[in-house]
Motif scaffolding. Structure first.
Motif, PDB file in Angstrom:
ATOM      1  N   LYS A   1       0.837  -1.207   0.000  1.00  0.00           N
ATOM      2  CA  LYS A   1       0.000   0.000   0.000  1.00  0.00           C
ATOM      3  C   LYS A   1       0.870   1.255   0.000  1.00  0.00           C
ATOM      4  O   LYS A   1       0.544   2.243  -0.652  1.00  0.00           O
ATOM      5  N   ASP A   2       1.996   1.203   0.721  1.00  0.00           N
ATOM      6  CA  ASP A   2       2.915   2.336   0.734  1.00  0.00           C
ATOM      7  C   ASP A   2       3.531   2.588  -0.637  1.00  0.00           C
ATOM      8  O   ASP A   2       3.886   3.719  -0.964  1.00  0.00           O
ATOM      9  N   LYS A   3       3.653   1.529  -1.418  1.00  0.00           N
ATOM     10  CA  LYS A   3       4.203   1.682  -2.770  1.00  0.00           C
ATOM     11  C   LYS A   3       3.157   2.190  -3.754  1.00  0.00           C
ATOM     12  O   LYS A   3       3.466   2.426  -4.911  1.00  0.00           O
ATOM     13  N   GLY A   4       1.906   2.292  -3.313  1.00  0.00           N
ATOM     14  CA  GLY A   4       0.853   2.809  -4.163  1.00  0.00           C
ATOM     15  C   GLY A   4       0.036   1.764  -4.881  1.00  0.00           C
ATOM     16  O   GLY A   4      -0.727   2.082  -5.790  1.00  0.00           O
ATOM     17  N   VAL A   5       0.166   0.504  -4.480  1.00  0.00           N
ATOM     18  CA  VAL A   5      -0.609  -0.569  -5.108  1.00  0.00           C
ATOM     19  C   VAL A   5      -2.041  -0.481  -4.582  1.00  0.00           C
ATOM     20  O   VAL A   5      -2.256  -0.352  -3.380  1.00  0.00           O
ATOM     21  N   PRO A   6      -3.054  -0.539  -5.457  1.00  0.00           N
ATOM     22  CA  PRO A   6      -4.448  -0.490  -4.997  1.00  0.00           C
ATOM     23  C   PRO A   6      -4.795  -1.693  -4.120  1.00  0.00           C
ATOM     24  O   PRO A   6      -4.286  -2.795  -4.319  1.00  0.00           O
ATOM     25  N   VAL A   7      -5.680  -1.466  -3.159  1.00  0.00           N
ATOM     26  CA  VAL A   7      -6.037  -2.512  -2.197  1.00  0.00           C
ATOM     27  C   VAL A   7      -6.634  -3.752  -2.876  1.00  0.00           C
ATOM     28  O   VAL A   7      -6.290  -4.874  -2.494  1.00  0.00           O
ATOM     29  N   PRO A   8      -7.496  -3.633  -3.902  1.00  0.00           N
ATOM     30  CA  PRO A   8      -7.992  -4.859  -4.546  1.00  0.00           C
ATOM     31  C   PRO A   8      -6.868  -5.704  -5.165  1.00  0.00           C
ATOM     32  O   PRO A   8      -6.926  -6.937  -5.140  1.00  0.00           O
ATOM     33  N   ASP A   9      -5.836  -5.045  -5.698  1.00  0.00           N
ATOM     34  CA  ASP A   9      -4.702  -5.788  -6.250  1.00  0.00           C
ATOM     35  C   ASP A   9      -3.889  -6.458  -5.148  1.00  0.00           C
ATOM     36  O   ASP A   9      -3.358  -7.555  -5.327  1.00  0.00           O
ATOM     37  N   ILE A  10      -3.795  -5.787  -4.003  1.00  0.00           N
ATOM     38  CA  ILE A  10      -3.071  -6.372  -2.864  1.00  0.00           C
ATOM     39  C   ILE A  10      -3.798  -7.635  -2.402  1.00  0.00           C
ATOM     40  O   ILE A  10      -3.170  -8.657  -2.117  1.00  0.00           O
ATOM     41  N   ALA A  11      -5.138  -7.572  -2.342  1.00  0.00           N
ATOM     42  CA  ALA A  11      -5.920  -8.724  -1.883  1.00  0.00           C
ATOM     43  C   ALA A  11      -5.701  -9.931  -2.796  1.00  0.00           C
ATOM     44  O   ALA A  11      -5.686 -11.074  -2.330  1.00  0.00           O
ATOM     45  N   LYS A  12      -5.495  -9.692  -4.083  1.00  0.00           N
ATOM     46  CA  LYS A  12      -5.262 -10.795  -5.022  1.00  0.00           C
ATOM     47  C   LYS A  12      -3.893 -11.433  -4.828  1.00  0.00           C
ATOM     48  O   LYS A  12      -3.690 -12.585  -5.193  1.00  0.00           O
ATOM     49  N   LYS A  13      -2.956 -10.704  -4.218  1.00  0.00           N
ATOM     50  CA  LYS A  13      -1.604 -11.223  -4.012  1.00  0.00           C
ATOM     51  C   LYS A  13      -1.467 -11.984  -2.696  1.00  0.00           C
ATOM     52  O   LYS A  13      -0.480 -12.673  -2.479  1.00  0.00           O
ATOM     53  N   LEU A  14      -2.439 -11.857  -1.802  1.00  0.00           N
ATOM     54  CA  LEU A  14      -2.386 -12.524  -0.506  1.00  0.00           C
ATOM     55  C   LEU A  14      -3.109 -13.865  -0.572  1.00  0.00           C
ATOM     56  O   LEU A  14      -4.042 -14.044  -1.348  1.00  0.00           O
ATOM     57  N   THR A  15      -2.685 -14.802   0.266  1.00  0.00           N
ATOM     58  CA  THR A  15      -3.296 -16.124   0.323  1.00  0.00           C
ATOM     59  C   THR A  15      -3.561 -16.496   1.783  1.00  0.00           C
ATOM     60  O   THR A  15      -2.678 -16.377   2.626  1.00  0.00           O
ATOM     61  N   ILE A  16      -4.766 -16.953   2.060  1.00  0.00           N
ATOM     62  CA  ILE A  16      -5.137 -17.378   3.407  1.00  0.00           C
ATOM     63  C   ILE A  16      -4.420 -18.688   3.708  1.00  0.00           C
ATOM     64  O   ILE A  16      -4.441 -19.613   2.901  1.00  0.00           O
ATOM     65  N   LYS A  17      -3.800 -18.783   4.898  1.00  0.00           N
ATOM     66  CA  LYS A  17      -2.976 -19.945   5.238  1.00  0.00           C
ATOM     67  C   LYS A  17      -3.725 -21.053   5.963  1.00  0.00           C
ATOM     68  O   LYS A  17      -3.392 -22.223   5.824  1.00  0.00           O
ATOM     69  N   THR A  18      -4.732 -20.698   6.761  1.00  0.00           N
ATOM     70  CA  THR A  18      -5.412 -21.711   7.577  1.00  0.00           C
ATOM     71  C   THR A  18      -6.921 -21.581   7.447  1.00  0.00           C
ATOM     72  O   THR A  18      -7.435 -20.596   6.927  1.00  0.00           O
ATOM     73  N   GLY A  19      -7.625 -22.578   7.960  1.00  0.00           N
ATOM     74  CA  GLY A  19      -9.075 -22.542   7.989  1.00  0.00           C
ATOM     75  C   GLY A  19      -9.700 -23.152   6.748  1.00  0.00           C
ATOM     76  O   GLY A  19      -9.018 -23.706   5.881  1.00  0.00           O
ATOM     77  N   LYS A  20     -11.005 -23.029   6.648  1.00  0.00           N
ATOM     78  CA  LYS A  20     -11.710 -23.646   5.527  1.00  0.00           C
ATOM     79  C   LYS A  20     -11.446 -22.916   4.216  1.00  0.00           C
ATOM     80  O   LYS A  20     -11.669 -23.483   3.154  1.00  0.00           O
ATOM     81  N   ASN A  21     -10.988 -21.669   4.279  1.00  0.00           N
ATOM     82  CA  ASN A  21     -10.686 -20.907   3.068  1.00  0.00           C
ATOM     83  C   ASN A  21      -9.196 -20.893   2.746  1.00  0.00           C
ATOM     84  O   ASN A  21      -8.730 -20.011   2.012  1.00  0.00           O
ATOM     85  N   ALA A  22      -8.455 -21.837   3.285  1.00  0.00           N
ATOM     86  CA  ALA A  22      -7.012 -21.886   3.037  1.00  0.00           C
ATOM     87  C   ALA A  22      -6.756 -22.020   1.543  1.00  0.00           C
ATOM     88  O   ALA A  22      -7.419 -22.778   0.838  1.00  0.00           O
ATOM     89  N   GLY A  23      -5.795 -21.227   1.070  1.00  0.00           N
ATOM     90  CA  GLY A  23      -5.437 -21.256  -0.334  1.00  0.00           C
ATOM     91  C   GLY A  23      -6.184 -20.230  -1.170  1.00  0.00           C
ATOM     92  O   GLY A  23      -5.847 -20.010  -2.325  1.00  0.00           O
ATOM     93  N   LYS A  24      -7.201 -19.595  -0.590  1.00  0.00           N
ATOM     94  CA  LYS A  24      -7.959 -18.574  -1.310  1.00  0.00           C
ATOM     95  C   LYS A  24      -7.452 -17.190  -0.924  1.00  0.00           C
ATOM     96  O   LYS A  24      -6.688 -17.029   0.025  1.00  0.00           O
ATOM     97  N   ASN A  25      -7.897 -16.188  -1.647  1.00  0.00           N
ATOM     98  CA  ASN A  25      -7.534 -14.807  -1.361  1.00  0.00           C
ATOM     99  C   ASN A  25      -8.524 -14.219  -0.354  1.00  0.00           C
ATOM    100  O   ASN A  25      -9.717 -14.520  -0.411  1.00  0.00           O
ATOM    101  N   PRO A  26      -8.046 -13.357   0.551  1.00  0.00           N
ATOM    102  CA  PRO A  26      -8.986 -12.702   1.463  1.00  0.00           C
ATOM    103  C   PRO A  26      -9.830 -11.688   0.699  1.00  0.00           C
ATOM    104  O   PRO A  26      -9.433 -11.212  -0.366  1.00  0.00           O
ATOM    105  N   SER A  27     -10.977 -11.352   1.231  1.00  0.00           N
ATOM    106  CA  SER A  27     -11.833 -10.373   0.576  1.00  0.00           C
ATOM    107  C   SER A  27     -11.216  -8.984   0.708  1.00  0.00           C
ATOM    108  O   SER A  27     -10.413  -8.712   1.604  1.00  0.00           O
ATOM    109  N   VAL A  28     -11.598  -8.122  -0.197  1.00  0.00           N
ATOM    110  CA  VAL A  28     -11.102  -6.744  -0.166  1.00  0.00           C
ATOM    111  C   VAL A  28     -11.582  -6.060   1.108  1.00  0.00           C
ATOM    112  O   VAL A  28     -10.840  -5.294   1.734  1.00  0.00           O
ATOM    113  N   ALA A  29     -12.811  -6.367   1.529  1.00  0.00           N
ATOM    114  CA  ALA A  29     -13.346  -5.774   2.757  1.00  0.00           C
ATOM    115  C   ALA A  29     -12.527  -6.187   3.970  1.00  0.00           C
ATOM    116  O   ALA A  29     -12.246  -5.366   4.853  1.00  0.00           O
ATOM    117  N   SER A  30     -12.114  -7.461   4.032  1.00  0.00           N
ATOM    118  CA  SER A  30     -11.286  -7.922   5.155  1.00  0.00           C
ATOM    119  C   SER A  30      -9.953  -7.201   5.168  1.00  0.00           C
ATOM    120  O   SER A  30      -9.431  -6.852   6.230  1.00  0.00           O
TER     121      SER A  30
END
Length: 114
Positions: free
Chosen positions: A53-82
């Motif tokens: 975010k400090d580099k100026g990347v939009p939050v929706p693009d950041i959410a696509k680069k992250l991956t949930i590690k645990t739980g039933k949604n493991a391996g998916k991207n977190p929501s933009v709202a989260s």
């Protein structure tokens, strides 16, 4: 009069149940369990998100680069709202705690070099 006695007994039972429930919550909190759902975005993900975010990347693009590690949604991207919520909570915690949100750069100098 019979119904009044039943009403009083019911109220006493409800109060007893409530006291025991609160005692259980306090005991669980002392052990570190505060209830609720676990956080989807952990500290490592949050640090990475803040850096992007400090580099100026939009939050929706950041959410696509992250991956949930645990739980039933493991391996998916977190929501933009989260992600927005986690960034806001981190910003608020940094302001309230007086802690810097982003670590300052440290230049390590090796002996014999200037």
């Amino acid at each position: 009069m019979f119904f009044a006695v039943l009403a009083v007994a019911g109220q006493i039972e409800r109060n007893l149940f409530r006291e025991e429930n609160l005692e259980g919550q306090v005991t669980s909190a002392a052990k570190g369990n505060h209830g609720g759902r676990p956080k989807v975005i952990d500290d490592d993900m949050l640090t990475f998100a803040v850096a992007l975010k400090d580099k100026g990347v939009p939050v929706p693009d950041i959410a696509k680069k992250l991956t949930i590690k645990t739980g039933k949604n493991a391996g998916k991207n977190p929501s933009v709202a989260s992600l927005y919520r986690a960034l806001a909570e981190a910003e608020e915690a940094a302001i309230d705690g007086g802690l810097p949100l982003r670590p300052e750069l440290v230049h390590i100098r090796r002996p014999g070099r200037t």
